[in-house]
Each structure stands twice: as C-alpha cells, then as structure tokens.
Design an enzyme around this catalytic site. Structure first.
Site, PDB file in Angstrom:
ATOM      1  N   HIS A 158     -99.537  62.683 -95.908  1.00 50.65           N
ATOM      2  CA  HIS A 158    -100.017  64.015 -96.276  1.00 50.65           C
ATOM      3  C   HIS A 158    -100.085  64.211 -97.791  1.00 50.65           C
ATOM      4  O   HIS A 158    -100.700  65.161 -98.270  1.00 50.65           O
ATOM      5  CB  HIS A 158     -99.153  65.115 -95.621  1.00 50.65           C
ATOM      6  CG  HIS A 158     -97.791  65.264 -96.215  1.00 50.65           C
ATOM      7  ND1 HIS A 158     -96.650  64.748 -95.638  1.00 50.65           N
ATOM      8  CD2 HIS A 158     -97.372  65.889 -97.347  1.00 50.65           C
ATOM      9  CE1 HIS A 158     -95.603  65.058 -96.376  1.00 50.65           C
ATOM     10  NE2 HIS A 158     -96.014  65.752 -97.422  1.00 50.65           N
ATOM     11  N   ASP A 192     -96.947  59.543 -90.757  1.00 52.37           N
ATOM     12  CA  ASP A 192     -96.966  60.177 -92.077  1.00 52.37           C
ATOM     13  C   ASP A 192     -96.545  59.198 -93.168  1.00 52.37           C
ATOM     14  O   ASP A 192     -95.824  59.552 -94.100  1.00 52.37           O
ATOM     15  CB  ASP A 192     -96.081  61.433 -92.110  1.00 52.37           C
ATOM     16  CG  ASP A 192     -96.412  62.326 -93.304  1.00 52.37           C
ATOM     17  OD1 ASP A 192     -97.529  62.199 -93.840  1.00 52.37           O
ATOM     18  OD2 ASP A 192     -95.553  63.118 -93.707  1.00 52.37           O
ATOM     19  N   SER A 218     -91.583  65.158-101.942  1.00 48.91           N
ATOM     20  CA  SER A 218     -92.088  64.570-100.719  1.00 48.91           C
ATOM     21  C   SER A 218     -92.757  63.237-101.031  1.00 48.91           C
ATOM     22  O   SER A 218     -93.600  63.131-101.923  1.00 48.91           O
ATOM     23  CB  SER A 218     -93.098  65.514-100.066  1.00 48.91           C
ATOM     24  OG  SER A 218     -93.473  65.050 -98.802  1.00 48.91           O
TER      25      SER A 218
END
Length: 466
Positions: free
Chosen positions: A113, A144, A224
């Site tokens: 993402h 992911d 992230s």
C-alpha cells in the site's frame, strides 16, 4: 671531588628515569580508565547497538504522483497521511512511508500500500540526503508486501538488514519499530511483542489483523513499511498499521509471511523471461533452504527436494536469496548447475529451466479437464457485457470427459475454484497438482439466444480431473 660529581650526575639520571617511568604508568592508567569508561558506557545497550546496525538500511519512500486506486487499505492510508495528503500541491512529492534494504544491490522491502499508488518512486537513505530513483519489482496485495529496487550510482553497495528465523519470537520480548517518515530522518520507537499472529492465513485470502504481530511500540505515520526488529537487530516483521480506535496497538507482518511473499513475488517465474524453476527458496542467510518443490517441475526432475540447502549455483556460493534467483534467470544457459546439501550428503544437480508457456498452456488444461480454452479477447468481453478480460472461452469439449455433460463451445469461464486468471499460464497454474478424481469448480457464463433476443445465465459447474 670529581668522583663525587660523577656520582651525583649518575644519581640524578636514575632519579629522572624513575620519574619518567612513574609518569608513563600514570598516563597509561589514565588512558585505560578513559577507555574503560567508553567501553562501559551504560547508554550503549542492546537497543542502541541494534539501531546503529540497522538504521543505515532504513529508507524513506516518496512518490512523484499518486494513482487513485480503491483498495482495502484506503482508510488506513487516509488515516496515516491526512492532513499531509490534502496539503500536497499538484506534482509535488508525497512521502508515503518507509522501507528496509534487504540486499546489498539495493532491493528494498516495503508495504504494497506504500508504493501501489506511485507513478514514480524515490528513495532517500538515512545516510544520504540525495534521493535515488527506484523501480517497482513485484508486489503482493494480499500479503501487503512489495519489493522495489534502488537505481544505484555506478557500482554502489548498500547496507542490508538480516532476517530473523521463522517463528523465532518471544512473547513480551523487546522490539524496535524503525522508520524514516517524510524524509525527516530516523524514527525509532520501543515496546514489547504483545501478541504473535493469532491464526494461520487461509490460501488466497487477504492478510489482516489476525495474521499480524501486535506490539505497543508506536508505529507513527510514515513508519509503515519499516522494519520491526528484535534486540539482535534482526527483522522479525514489517510495520503495517496501527489500530485507530485504541492506544498503543500497532501491527507488523511476521517475517515468516514476508518470506513466503518474497519467495512468490521474486522468482524466475515472475521475471521478464517467465522461466519455470518450480521450487521456492527461503529468503534469509545462506545456505538457502529449499522450502517446497512443485511436482513435475524442472526442479523436481533435477532431483531437488524440500529441506535441501543450496551451497552453490553456477559454481559459486550465492550471496543471498536475490542473487540466487538472478543467477537462475541471467545465466548463459537454460541448464543451471546447483550444489546442494541433503543431510550429510553433498549432491551436484543440473536444473533445466523452461518457458512457463511450454508447460502451462491450453493443452495442459485440456488434459486435466477435457475442455480447450481460449483467452478472452476485448471483442468477446464486450459481447458478453464484461469490463474485464479475465476469462476464457470454451472452444472444444472432449466427449469422454465430465465436461461433456455440462459445457458447450461458446461458454465463458470467469473463474476456476473461485480464482480469476489473467492468462492461460495463470489458469493452468491453478490446476497444477490436481490429482485424478479431484473436483474443480468453474464459474460459467452461458449465452442463450431466443429469436432476436440474447440472454446470459451465470452458474457454477463442477468437473472431475481425469
């Protein structure tokens, strides 16, 4: 008098030597004390040392533009990057997250993402303010996990993180969440491993909170995609999210699932040459471990087995997982010599790679199911009222197969065992490993004509593998 004078000189000389010796001893003691103070600096604990080792491998990832894609991570991205996202001027770079270098050639692991929306990707190192351009190598939205590569200047080498062993996790152990958010520099948070992944992910399903590690180490906006480390400085997870409705609850993809994703997205099959090797090798330290071998594959035919350790490829020890796969693909011959260790025995094997399309094709599907398929063209897709070309037209049905009772030429197959396939290779791979007598479910669209009217019926058909 002369003898007395000489004695005095001799005594003074001895006295000077003693003073010099005492000064040297005192000086050495002082140096040792200073050195000891440095060596016993109580601030330099396992946390600091782990950060110092790994931080040069942590990068900031930015994009030049954003591609509008709606996916399950939209809400999380909006939470992480608003109001920063709204403040971005047109055509400006937007920092999306972090990543960690896993190979000295500049391969970077991050979240899918983080980079999926990027037209262009830029990477900034912790040790260098000048950004590097990077390219997307492969990605796996379900896990992911994404792999990108820094475009180096000349023959640059990069610091890389080491992987921890699968499932080498201690509940309550100290963990470190590292990142380089918004290109502002190093970001470190410390906590404990609050929970291991709670369930085994189902095949072909989206990974989510039950499959992730939980930590109370703060995973800040922009972290992230960065590494979650143990105190050995080893990668145990990939930072992925925080829970918006709770304090101090962050999540990371376990290194075991990261390894599984890497072994799927960076292979000879996923390369531009689409060569079939048929074995999965665990990323991490050498010697590399063979995790599984596909039946009837070039790897199996060469004698490779799950549990083997790869010692050499093309006569040289591979530097790591990336190097191993590159040597498989970039060799001057399709026949690749591999030296492996099986228990205490050393074996020399030769793997002959073949193009995937030579095996996974319409003949393979027809042999198993008794139907011959043709890839869906844009014209056929429009005729069936479909927006996607992920489907196949039945062009022939074998009379001696179970398909003869359920299918006719002209029927459209939209999914196999619930999975869509972009091409014939993907469709054949879904069927790989199916044994005689097993059931395969097809999603079917049938066209029915009544005079000038055409109608379409959807349903499922179950065939038996022959």
């Amino acid at each position: 008098m002369i003898m007395l004078f000489r004695g005095q000189i001799r005594a003074a000389g001895y006295f000077a030597v003693v003073l010099a010796s005492l000064w040297l001893v005192s000086g050495n003691d002082s140096c040792r004390a200073e050195q000891s103070a440095v060596e016993t600096d109580i601030r330099r604990d396992a946390t600091v040392e782990a950060i110092e080792r790994v931080m040069p491998a942590v990068v900031n990832i930015a994009t030049e533009t954003i591609i509008n894609v709606r996916d399950p991570f939209d809400d999380m991205i909006r939470q992480f990057f608003d109001p920063y996202h709204r403040r971005q001027a047109p055509n400006s770079q937007l920092s999306l997250g972090s990543g960690v270098i896993i190979d000295e050639e500049g391969y970077v692991l991050t979240n899918d993402h983080v980079v999926r929306r990027a037209d262009k990707i830029w990477v900034k190192l912790y040790t260098n303010d000048t950004p590097y351009e990077a390219k997307l190598i492969s990605t796996n939205p379900k896990s992911d996990v994404a792999l990108i590569k820094i475009m180096p200047r000349q023959h640059e080498k990069f610091a890389a993180v080491k992987f921890a062993k699968d499932d080498d996790l201690l509940l309550g152990e100290t963990v470190l969440a590292l990142g380089n958010p918004f290109g502002l520099g190093a970001s470190v948070s410390k906590g404990i491993l609050s929970s291991k992944s709670r369930s085994t992910p189902k095949e072909n399903s989206q990974l989510d909170i039950p499959n992730w590690l939980q930590t109370d180490a703060a995973i800040n906006p922009g972290n992230s995609g960065g590494p979650l480390l143990n105190l050995h400085g080893e990668l145990i997870g990939l930072n992925v999210a925080i829970l918006s409705d709770a304090q101090g609850i962050g999540f990371a993809i376990p290194v075991k699932l990261v390894n599984e994703a890497l072994s799927e997205i960076f292979t000879p099959e996923s390369s531009g040459k689409s060569l079939w090797f048929g074995a999965r090798v665990r990323p991490g330290s050498v010697p590399l471990l063979v995790m599984n071998v596909q039946p009837q594959s070039p790897a199996e035919k060469a004698g490779l087995m799950a549990g083997d350790y790869v010692l050499k490829i093309n006569g040289k020890q591979p530097k790591g997982f990336i190097d191993f796969n590159q040597q498989l693909v970039n060799g001057s011959s399709s026949e690749v010599p591999i030296t492996i260790q099986r228990k205490a025995e050393i074996k020399s094997l030769v793997v002959k790679l073949i193009p995937e399309k030579d095996y996974f094709n319409a003949d393979f599907v027809q042999q198993l199911l008794g139907i011959r398929l043709q890839e869906l063209t844009p014209q056929l897709a429009r005729a069936f009222g479909l927006n996607s070309r992920d489907g196949f037209v039945v062009v022939e049905v074998d009379k001696d197969s179970s398909a003869a009772q359920a299918l006719e030429p002209g029927y459209l197959i939209t999914a196999i065992n619930g999975q869509t396939a972009q091409d014939m290779i993907s469709a054949a791979k879904i069927l790989q490993g199916k044994k005689r007598g097993e059931k395969v479910q097809l999603d079917v669209v049938a066209q029915h004509r009544r005079g000038a009217f055409i109608s379409y019926r959807q349903g499922t058909v179950e065939l038996t593998v022959r």
